[in-house]
Design an enzyme around this catalytic site. Sequence first.
Site, short mmCIF file in Angstrom:
data_model
loop_
_atom_site.label_atom_id
_atom_site.label_comp_id
_atom_site.label_asym_id
_atom_site.label_seq_id
_atom_site.Cartn_x
_atom_site.Cartn_y
_atom_site.Cartn_z
CE LYS A 1 -5.98 -5.83 -0.01
NZ LYS A 1 -6.73 -5.82 1.42
CG HIS B 1 -3.03 -8.67 13.83
ND1 HIS B 1 -4.52 -8.69 14.16
CD2 HIS B 1 -3.13 -9.67 12.61
CE1 HIS B 1 -5.58 -9.47 13.17
NE2 HIS B 1 -3.84 -9.63 12.84
CB SER C 1 -2.37 1.47 7.91
OG SER C 1 -3.17 0.82 7.05
CD GLU D 1 -3.33 0.91 2.82
OE1 GLU D 1 -3.95 -0.51 2.17
OE2 GLU D 1 -3.24 1.57 3.48
#
Lengths: 138, 481
Positions: free
Chosen positions: B480, B404, B385, B207
Site C-alpha cells: 500500500k 467497481h 477480490s 496485491e
Amino acid sequence: MKGFEVFDLSGDLGLRIFGESLDDLFVSAALGFYSSVTDPGKILVKTEIGVSLEEESLEALLVAWLNELIYLLDAEGFLCKYVDVKSVSQRHLVADLHGEPFDAVRHECGLLVKAATYHGLSVLYDGGTWKATVILDL
Amino acid sequence: MGKEKLIRIDENTVEVPMGYTEGMNVPGRIYIDDELITHLESQAIAQVANVATLPGIVGFSLAMPDIHTGYGFPIGGVAAFDLEDGIISPGGVGYDINCGVRLLRSNLERDRVLPKMKDLVGAFYSSVPAGVGSKGRIKLSPDDEKRVIVKGAKWAVENGFGTAGDIEKTESNGCIDGADPSAISTKAYERGRSQAGTLGSGNHFLEVQYVGEIYDEAAARALGLFKDQVTIMIHSGSRGLGHQVCTDYLPLMEKTANKHGIVLHDRELACAPVHSEEAQLYLSAMKGAANFAWANRQCIMHWCAESIIKVFGGTRESLGLGLVYDVAHNIAKIEEHTVGGRAKRLMVHRKGATRAFPPGHPELPPTYRHVGQPVLIPGDMGRASFVLVGTQGAMKETFGSTCHGAGRIMSRHQAIKSARGRSIHREMEDLGVTVMSVGRSTLAEEMPEAYKDAANVVDVVHNAGIAKKVAKLKPMGVVKG
C-alpha cells in the site's frame, strides 16, 4: 485560537480552517494541509517559492491556494514550513512559501492529496473570525 | 432520511422516483439489496437524483451497489448523455481520471509462492514507488510525456515495459484516440513528469492473490484462471497529471454551464454541452490523462513481472506471466448503445463503475469475445477480490456497466480509532496476508472492516444479471502507498 481542525469524512479529508484575518486564514489552510501530508515539525527552511493567485471569489481563492500547494508538492516535492503572506484580498493572494523539498528519509509519509474540491466549500466571517470548510480529495 | 422515498423494483434494484429532486429529467436506479441498503447514505441518493437533472441524460441516472457519496456524482454512478443535447462533466469522471485495475496471472501455485511471500512483497515494495513524494523510475522528457498522452499503454510497450500482447488485453487497447497534448496544462505535465510508474496512496495497492474459488469453470478457463493459481492485482490511476486536469477544467466547466443556462444542483456537477468547444477541450485532455493511466499501470505491471522473475527465476513465458485484463473505473467515453430499439452513440460516464461488455461485443479481444469482457473488482486487503465477466443484461440495463469495488463503511478516522491499541500489520499476518505500506496510517485506514465485503457487492450485480461471477481471489500479500 486553533488554526485548523480535521473533521471526519468517509475516505477523504475535511478541514475546518480559522483565522482572525484573511492572512491567518490562508496560513491556517496551508498548515492544515501540510500537517496531513507529513509532520511539519520536521520540515526545514532551505528554499523559498513565491505564489501569486487571482480568482473571482474568496471561496475559489481558497481552493486555488490549496491546489497550488498540492501542485508544488507533486511537481517540485516542495514542503512548506511557514507562509509569509505579502498581500491578500477576497480575490487575490501573494505569498512566499519557505520550506524544502521532500526527503523520504527525514519526512514522514502522510496522506496523498489529489485535489481541493468545491464540495461542501464555505468561507464566512462570523464573530470577528474567518471560518472556512474545505474538503480534500484523497 | 431519503430512503423512504425509494421504490423497490425487485430484490436487487430500487428506483429514485421523479420529483425526488426538482428538475429530474429521468428517474434514478440503484442496484442494491436489502442488506447493502442499510449502508446507503441519503447524500448519495440525492447525488443520483442531482445527476438526473443534467441535460440530455438518457434512460436512468444509475448507481451500482458499491455506491457512496462522491463529489457531484456519487461514486458507483453511471450516466449516459445524448451527444446532441447532452453534456460531459468532469465530476462524472472524478479527480483520478482512469483510476482502474489490472490483473496479472502466473502459472505459479499458492504452495510454491507462500514460503517466499516476504521476498515477493519486498521486491514489489522496492520496485514500484508509492506514497507521498515518491518519484518514478522513469524520467520523462516533456516530449516523452506528450507521447505518453497520445499513445497510452502502447508507449510503455514500445519502450520495453511489457509485450505487445498486453495491449489487446487492455480496455480500449490502452489508448483512447483523440487525446490532444495541447489541452493539458503545464502544471499537469509537471505533476506527471516524475510520476509515470508510481502507485499513489490511499486505496491504491499491489496485491498478491490466489484463486480461492471458481464459480464458472468455462469462463475461468477462457481467462486463463485456475484454482490456487497466483495472480497480481494492480490498482492505480493517472496520478497528479489526471488530478490536475480535473482541477484545471472544473472552473471552465462551471462557467460554460452558466453560459448555456444549465442549472447546477452542486458546483461539482459543473459540465458543458458535448458539442461545445469547452467540452471538446476537456474530453481531449481527459483522454490524455486516461492514456497516461494506462501507461502507468503497464509500467507497474512490468516491474511486478520483473520482481516475480527475480524471486522465482525463469522467464515471463516459463512463469506464465500474462495480463488477464485492465479496466478503467473513472472515465467518460463515447459508446454505441441501443435506446428505444435504435443504436445511438452516447457519452457514457462511469465514476467508480466498470465497463462490462457482453460476449460478442466488437470491442473485446478475439480471445475473450465468446466469454465477455473481464471485470475486475478489488475488495479489501483481508477478504477477497473478484473476477466477473460482462453480460447482455448490463448492455440492456446499465449501458454495459457494473460495480467497481467494495466501498467504505467506516470513515478514515473511524478506522484509525478502531485500530488504536491493535497492530493491523500483525492481524493481517495472522490472516495469512503479508503487508508493507509507506504511509504512517495507511494500514489502519485501509483495514478490512473499514470496507463493505466485496462479496455482497458482486452478489448483487451477479443476481441482477449485470455481470457474471467467474472467480474469487484471496489476498496473500499487499503493498500500500
